[in-house]
Design a protein around this motif. Structure first.
Motif, PDB file in Angstrom:
ATOM      1  N   ARG B 339       0.457  -6.096   4.891  1.00  0.00           N
ATOM      2  CA  ARG B 339       1.688  -5.641   4.593  1.00  0.00           C
ATOM      3  C   ARG B 339       2.476  -6.917   3.622  1.00  0.00           C
ATOM      4  N   SER B 340       2.667  -8.115   4.397  1.00  0.00           N
ATOM      5  CA  SER B 340       3.213  -9.029   4.144  1.00  0.00           C
ATOM      6  C   SER B 340       2.825  -9.695   2.668  1.00  0.00           C
ATOM      7  N   LEU B 341       1.374  -9.764   2.582  1.00  0.00           N
ATOM      8  CA  LEU B 341       0.773 -10.349   1.474  1.00  0.00           C
ATOM      9  C   LEU B 341       0.976  -9.344   0.407  1.00  0.00           C
ATOM     10  N   ALA B 342       0.868  -8.110   0.485  1.00  0.00           N
ATOM     11  CA  ALA B 342       1.220  -7.141  -0.477  1.00  0.00           C
ATOM     12  C   ALA B 342       2.700  -7.220  -0.781  1.00  0.00           C
ATOM     13  N   LYS B 346       4.417  -8.093  -4.615  1.00  0.00           N
ATOM     14  CA  LYS B 346       5.002  -6.765  -5.112  1.00  0.00           C
ATOM     15  C   LYS B 346       3.925  -5.750  -5.149  1.00  0.00           C
ATOM     16  N   VAL B 347       2.987  -5.561  -4.611  1.00  0.00           N
ATOM     17  CA  VAL B 347       2.148  -4.819  -4.673  1.00  0.00           C
ATOM     18  C   VAL B 347       2.187  -3.461  -3.648  1.00  0.00           C
ATOM     19  N   GLU B 348       2.066  -2.406  -4.008  1.00  0.00           N
ATOM     20  CA  GLU B 348       2.276  -1.001  -3.088  1.00  0.00           C
ATOM     21  C   GLU B 348       0.968  -0.666  -2.378  1.00  0.00           C
ATOM     22  N   LEU B 349       0.871  -0.594  -1.314  1.00  0.00           N
ATOM     23  CA  LEU B 349      -0.372  -0.024  -0.701  1.00  0.00           C
ATOM     24  C   LEU B 349       0.018   1.421  -0.192  1.00  0.00           C
ATOM     25  N   HIS B 350      -1.213   2.361  -0.695  1.00  0.00           N
ATOM     26  CA  HIS B 350      -1.000   3.753  -0.601  1.00  0.00           C
ATOM     27  C   HIS B 350      -2.251   4.334   0.086  1.00  0.00           C
ATOM     28  N   LEU B 351      -1.989   5.052   1.373  1.00  0.00           N
ATOM     29  CA  LEU B 351      -3.378   5.779   2.071  1.00  0.00           C
ATOM     30  C   LEU B 351      -3.078   6.919   1.814  1.00  0.00           C
ATOM     31  N   THR B 352      -4.186   7.670   1.435  1.00  0.00           N
ATOM     32  CA  THR B 352      -4.440   9.251   1.574  1.00  0.00           C
ATOM     33  C   THR B 352      -5.626   9.501   2.361  1.00  0.00           C
ATOM     34  N   TYR B 380      -5.715  -8.975  -7.319  1.00  0.00           N
ATOM     35  CA  TYR B 380      -5.985  -8.961  -8.645  1.00  0.00           C
ATOM     36  C   TYR B 380      -5.027  -7.767  -9.335  1.00  0.00           C
ATOM     37  N   SER B 381      -3.926  -7.594  -8.363  1.00  0.00           N
ATOM     38  CA  SER B 381      -3.111  -6.435  -9.062  1.00  0.00           C
ATOM     39  C   SER B 381      -1.960  -7.097  -9.616  1.00  0.00           C
ATOM     40  N   PRO B 382      -1.516  -6.438 -10.714  1.00  0.00           N
ATOM     41  CA  PRO B 382      -0.097  -7.339 -11.159  1.00  0.00           C
ATOM     42  C   PRO B 382       0.871  -6.721 -10.425  1.00  0.00           C
ATOM     43  N   PRO B 383       2.170  -7.511 -10.441  1.00  0.00           N
ATOM     44  CA  PRO B 383       3.291  -7.017  -9.582  1.00  0.00           C
ATOM     45  C   PRO B 383       3.552  -5.923 -10.148  1.00  0.00           C
ATOM     46  N   GLY B 384       4.194  -5.070  -8.947  1.00  0.00           N
ATOM     47  CA  GLY B 384       4.568  -3.561  -9.297  1.00  0.00           C
ATOM     48  C   GLY B 384       3.419  -2.572  -9.173  1.00  0.00           C
ATOM     49  N   ALA B 385       2.291  -3.042  -9.263  1.00  0.00           N
ATOM     50  CA  ALA B 385       1.166  -1.780  -9.139  1.00  0.00           C
ATOM     51  C   ALA B 385       0.781  -1.520  -7.822  1.00  0.00           C
ATOM     52  N   THR B 386       0.077  -0.410  -7.681  1.00  0.00           N
ATOM     53  CA  THR B 386      -0.200   0.482  -6.572  1.00  0.00           C
ATOM     54  C   THR B 386      -1.695  -0.115  -6.331  1.00  0.00           C
ATOM     55  N   VAL B 387      -2.181  -0.276  -4.939  1.00  0.00           N
ATOM     56  CA  VAL B 387      -3.260  -0.152  -4.632  1.00  0.00           C
ATOM     57  C   VAL B 387      -3.735   1.213  -3.629  1.00  0.00           C
ATOM     58  N   GLU B 388      -4.569   2.050  -4.313  1.00  0.00           N
ATOM     59  CA  GLU B 388      -4.827   3.173  -3.399  1.00  0.00           C
ATOM     60  C   GLU B 388      -6.042   3.237  -2.352  1.00  0.00           C
ATOM     61  N   ILE B 389      -5.723   3.789  -1.165  1.00  0.00           N
ATOM     62  CA  ILE B 389      -6.939   3.926  -0.425  1.00  0.00           C
ATOM     63  C   ILE B 389      -6.964   5.287  -0.260  1.00  0.00           C
ATOM     64  N   GLN B 390      -8.333   5.942  -0.015  1.00  0.00           N
ATOM     65  CA  GLN B 390      -8.394   7.262  -0.192  1.00  0.00           C
ATOM     66  C   GLN B 390      -9.440   7.499   0.853  1.00  0.00           C
ATOM     67  N   VAL B 391      -9.200   8.208   2.043  1.00  0.00           N
ATOM     68  CA  VAL B 391     -10.233   8.490   3.105  1.00  0.00           C
ATOM     69  C   VAL B 391     -10.516   9.943   2.927  1.00  0.00           C
ATOM     70  N   SER B 392     -11.811  10.331   2.614  1.00  0.00           N
ATOM     71  CA  SER B 392     -12.227  11.768   2.782  1.00  0.00           C
ATOM     72  C   SER B 392     -13.468  11.890   3.264  1.00  0.00           C
ATOM     73  N   ARG B 393     -14.057  13.314   3.200  1.00  0.00           N
ATOM     74  CA  ARG B 393     -15.172  13.691   3.905  1.00  0.00           C
ATOM     75  C   ARG B 393     -16.131  14.510   2.945  1.00  0.00           C
ATOM     76  N   ASP B 394     -17.411  14.053   2.766  1.00  0.00           N
ATOM     77  CA  ASP B 394     -18.307  15.184   2.280  1.00  0.00           C
ATOM     78  C   ASP B 394     -18.985  15.438   3.447  1.00  0.00           C
ATOM     79  N   ASN B 395     -20.174  16.595   3.239  1.00  0.00           N
ATOM     80  CA  ASN B 395     -20.959  16.802   4.240  1.00  0.00           C
ATOM     81  C   ASN B 395     -21.771  15.750   4.731  1.00  0.00           C
TER      82      ASN B 395
END
Lengths: 220, 474
Positions: B339-342, B346-352, B380-395
């Motif tokens: 969090r503090s690094l982000a 000024k980078v947003e971390l977004h978990l789905t 490597y993200s420019p300030p104000g950008a968002t880093v997305e993390i998506q967790v999903s499941r296939d079979n």
């Protein structure tokens, strides 16, 4: 003397630079990647280059080859983490003058750099003698006729540079280029201040440093 | 070389000798039994003939009294004078004759017409024949309508027979032993020859070392069917050993190499601090720097140990008992740590999280994977950008995608980003201050858990790291 340190680990580069400034009164520039390092080595008249091998953008070995291809004779001391014989041979063949394996001793780095610069200027001994003046580059002491003379760091720099080229005319520009690092504002009258300081301190009747108007200075 | 506790050669020879001995004993027994039976049968026939010939010496007296007489003078002299034959002839209960020393205790309870008995008379073995209703041969003087018959008992010593049987037995036994000796010699030679390829193979195997992993099975060993599984097993074993040995060696070399940089930095910091006397605040600043360097070294060590462990797991060299863990949970942990690094960038971390993904893994390892991927993405993200993390499941597998909107990675660099010491873009790496090891660690850890990591990147649009992990099956 002016030295270029090409090292991508900022902390390492700063430690080396600090050591060279404090331990040898050298002017030090830092390049943190190969391309920048090559550019600086080619555009500025360094007295020695300390080159790390593992560099971003341009590998140290490639930098060295490119530098030697442009007939640059600046002495190069390579800092390597590799110890294998082959890479050492490749280094020396590529034009390196000396190498040190990481982690190294800063004292050794200092001594090797001094020796490298000395040899590059055709001076085999660490003690430079001009007339009755003795300049010991290993502990940076200056004596005239057996008497210790105390100099400021910048005065020593000027004297040491001139003493490496006894009898030669050294222009003010050359002195500026070799005694200051990239970040310094280069005012030519600053040199004159140091020269007059040196003259005063070294004066015992016969003037060692001569000013050749419009051309530069000469130590003899 | 020590004498082996159990020798195949000795075992084989012992087997051969024992079976040969058994065979010899069987032969001797069969031979003796057969000889005895044959000799006894011959003796019985002979006994009957002798009894009949003695009976033939009984005739009627010539005086017309019809009394019976025995012509003793016509009895042939005994073959064995030491142990003579015995005989006794009776007509009904009337004894006509008996040889001298006829033992009185010799009685037959038997009522048959013909019976054989083996008996001992004063310590000597005898064979006796009992014959009933032998007609009297003398017909000249016989009274008319006479139906007189004789009862004959005849015994002959069997000492000679026993001696013959013993001689036959001894003969067979000696012959068997000679043959046994010959076959044992033959077996010895055969076994020695048969075991020779094993010896050659052992000599070849003794040549294998860390410098020479090649096991060249000698041709004779290759031709032996029994040795083939052994040589094959040795070769596979050597291959496996060599692989893990090489891996260890490579790791050691890499580790030493990678530790050199932070060690060199730490050393230079301390040395430059000691170069001249300094003021207390200068020392303080220098020590803080040294501590900083030390922490970097420590972090690298921690990573390398994790990596070493993960690589050993890939080789299944370490046993592990792992529980199913919630993957999204480890992502959350990683995010909270960054969090503090982000924030500073000024980078947003977004978990789905689309579904609950459970994997068998060490949560700390997975967290380290996400931390490394996210750190990269954030830096490597420019300030104000968002880093997305998506967790999903296939079979059958869980997927975690880490996506940034940074400058992207050139296509030519993509295959190399997981190599240790690789720093794709210098403008980035100087800022990251990393060791180029983070992605290598992430990859090794993911693969240790049977997963995959796939990078995709579009220049100017961003990078997308897709991690798939096998989910828990039960």
């Amino acid at each position: 003397m002016r030295v270029l340190v090409v090292e991508d680990e900022i902390r390492m580069a700063e430690n080396i630079a600090r050591s060279l400034r404090e331990g040898a009164s050298y002017a030090v520039d830092i390049a943190t990647d190969g391309v920048e390092g090559l550019y600086m080595a080619q555009s500025e008249p360094y007295d020695a280059v300390l080159l790390d091998l593992m560099l971003p953008r341009l590998d140290g070995l490639e930098l060295l080859k490119k530098l030697r291809n442009t007939k640059q004779h600046t002495p190069v001391l390579v800092l390597t983490a590799r110890e294998e014989k082959e890479s050492v041979v490749a280094l020396l063949n590529a034009g390196a003058d000396d190498y040190l394996t990481k982690p190294f001793d800063l004292g050794e780095l200092l001594a090797r750099t001094k020796a490298l610069i000395r040899r590059g200027k055709g001076q085999p001994s660490p003690v430079l003698t001009v007339g009755d003046v003795e300049i010991n580059t290993s502990n940076r002491t200056v004596r005239r006729a057996g008497k210790n003379i105390s100099l400021t760091a910048m005065e020593y720099r000027v004297l040491e540079y001139l003493a490496h080229r006894p009898g030669a005319i050294v222009s003010k520009e050359e002195l500026l280029e070799h005694l200051y690092d990239y970040n310094w504002e280069k005012f030519s009258n600053v040199i004159e201040v140091y020269i007059s300081g040196l003259r005063r301190k070294l004066n015992n009747g016969r003037q060692l440093i001569q000013t050749l108007r419009g051309q530069g200075y000469m130590l003899q | 070389m020590n004498t082996p506790a159990k020798s195949i050669k000795r075992h084989l020879i012992l087997t051969v000798v024992l079976s040969q001995l058994l065979l010899a004993a069987g032969l001797v027994f069969t031979g003796v039994f057969y000889t005895q039976r044959r000799l006894e049968a011959a003796l019985d026939t002979d006994l009957e003939a002798r009894a009949m010939s003695v009976a033939a010496l009984v005739r009627y007296a010539e005086d017309g009294s019809h009394s019976l007489v025995f012509e003793k003078s016509l009895v042939p002299p005994p073959l064995d004078t030491v142990h003579p034959d015995f005989y006794q002839i009776q007509k009904g209960s009337l004894e006509l004759t008996r040889s001298g020393h006829w033992p009185s205790n010799l009685t037959f309870n038997n009522t048959g017409l013909k019976a054989y008995r083996s008996l001992t008379i004063s310590g000597i073995p005898y064979r006796a024949l009992f014959l009933r209703q032998i007609p009297i041969l003398d017909r000249e003087e016989a009274p008319p309508s006479s139906a007189d018959t004789l009862t004959v008992v005849y015994a002959t010593p069997t000492v000679a027979l026993h001696n013959q049987v013993l001689a036959a037995g001894a003969y067979i036994a000696v012959a068997s032993l000679i043959w046994l000796g010959l076959t044992v010699l033959l077996a010895l030679w055969g076994i020695r020859r048969g075991l020779l390829p094993l010896k050659h193979l052992a000599a070849e195997a003794a040549q294998v070392s860390a410098q020479n992993w090649e096991l060249r099975a000698p041709p004779d060993a290759e031709q032996v069917a029994e040795l083939r599984p052994l040589t094959e097993a040795m070769e596979t074993m050597l291959n496996r050993l060599r692989q893990s040995f090489m891996q260890q060696r490579e790791f050691l070399a890499n580790a030493a190499h990678e530790l050199k940089t932070p060690a060199a930095i730490l050393k230079s910091t301390l040395q430059s601090l000691l170069q001249k006397p300094r003021t207390a605040p200068e020392y303080e600043a220098g020590l803080a720097q040294a501590l900083d360097d030390m922490e970097r070294l420590e972090k690298l060590l921690h990573w390398m140990l994790r990596l070493a462990r993960a690589e050993q797991w890939t080789q299944a060299a370490l046993p592990r008992e792992l529980e199913g863990i919630d993957v999204a949970g480890t992502c959350e942990e990683a995010i909270s740590g960054l969090r503090s690094l982000a924030r500073s960038r000024k980078v947003e971390l977004h978990l789905t999280t689309n579904s609950n993904v459970v994997c068998r893994a060490d949560p700390e390892d997975l967290e380290l994977v996400w931390v490394n991927l996210l750190e990269n993405a954030i830096r490597y993200s420019p300030p104000g950008a968002t880093v997305e993390i998506q967790v999903s499941r296939d079979n059958g597998s869980g997927t975690v995608v880490v996506e940034d909107h940074g400058p992207g990675i050139p296509e030519k660099d993509l295959p190399h980003i997981f190599e240790r010491f690789r720093r794709a873009d210098p403008s980035r790496t100087r800022e990251t201050g990393g060791f180029g090891l983070g992605l290598a660690i992430a990859k090794a850890l993911v693969e240790a858990y049977g997963g995959t990591i796939t990078p995709e990147s579009t220049l100017g649009r961003g990078t997308r790291m897709t991690v798939t992990l096998p989910t828990q099956q039960n």
